[in-house]
Design an enzyme around this catalytic site. Sequence first.
Site, mmCIF file in Angstrom:
data_model
loop_
_atom_site.group_PDB
_atom_site.id
_atom_site.type_symbol
_atom_site.label_atom_id
_atom_site.label_comp_id
_atom_site.label_asym_id
_atom_site.label_seq_id
_atom_site.Cartn_x
_atom_site.Cartn_y
_atom_site.Cartn_z
ATOM 1 N N SER A 129 0.848 -1.181 0.000
ATOM 2 C CA SER A 129 0.000 0.000 0.000
ATOM 3 C C SER A 129 0.887 1.234 0.000
ATOM 4 O O SER A 129 2.066 1.174 0.391
ATOM 5 C CB SER A 129 -0.886 0.005 1.252
ATOM 6 O OG SER A 129 -1.528 1.246 1.435
ATOM 7 N N TYR A 132 -1.753 -0.543 10.718
ATOM 8 C CA TYR A 132 -1.904 -0.910 9.301
ATOM 9 C C TYR A 132 -0.628 -0.548 8.545
ATOM 10 O O TYR A 132 -0.090 -1.366 7.782
ATOM 11 C CB TYR A 132 -3.109 -0.187 8.704
ATOM 12 C CG TYR A 132 -3.323 -0.468 7.230
ATOM 13 C CD1 TYR A 132 -3.799 -1.701 6.805
ATOM 14 C CD2 TYR A 132 -3.052 0.502 6.270
ATOM 15 C CE1 TYR A 132 -3.991 -1.973 5.462
ATOM 16 C CE2 TYR A 132 -3.247 0.244 4.918
ATOM 17 C CZ TYR A 132 -3.716 -0.990 4.514
ATOM 18 O OH TYR A 132 -3.904 -1.243 3.182
#
Length: 242
Positions: free
Chosen positions: A138, A151
């Site tokens: 990501s 995350y």
Amino acid sequence: MNNSTGRTAVITGASSGIGAATARALAADGYRVALLARRADRIDALAAEIGNGAIALPADVTDRDALVAAADRVQAELGGADVLVNNAGIMLLAPFSSAQRSDYRAMVEVNLLGAITATEVFLDQLKDGGGDLINISSVAGRTARASNGVYAATKWGINGWSESLRQELLPDVRVTLIEPGVVDTELPSHITDEETRKAVQQGYDVAAVKPEEIAEVIAFALARPRHLAINEILLRPASQLG
């Protein structure tokens, strides 16, 4: 030149989003696909839609025994995996507090340990004849923000681990790291902190690329001749600032 004919791709998190889109894209390129996810009904339907020997592998990437059983099926039914796409992931964003501790553990177990375990289980198959490992990270693996710390930690971990594997597995396995920005997937809907979920969903509603556009990039990287490795791809909606 695309030498995908006869190759098999295993895709984790294949029941929706980038995983399902990648399965369709690779099947269109001639791959036989093995769809691995927890939601059996969805991957059964997708396998039926794709055809061409596609198989559904109901499994949780946090369960090594289930992954071993899946790898055994891929070997027996499809001749082994040539590509592994580590796509399974969750994004349970929230301000850091004890209230979210179960979400933090889940993200580490799925996003980081799940990818590591799936790769460990399928690695011998990937090495047999020269394979490809695609790790879905990501933009959060490069830039951390308030309320996405754990995350981001999992994605920074994926990035570092991928670079180590890239060096270690040469020349038997090519390693490609894909770092998407905002993509129109289910991820925001799983956020348990209501205020954070609403804020994140608003951002997704304004700027998000389609999963199919990420899948096209993955298919492109895999289609390069074996002497060329595309190791890292960062991509965002053109309007996404960070």
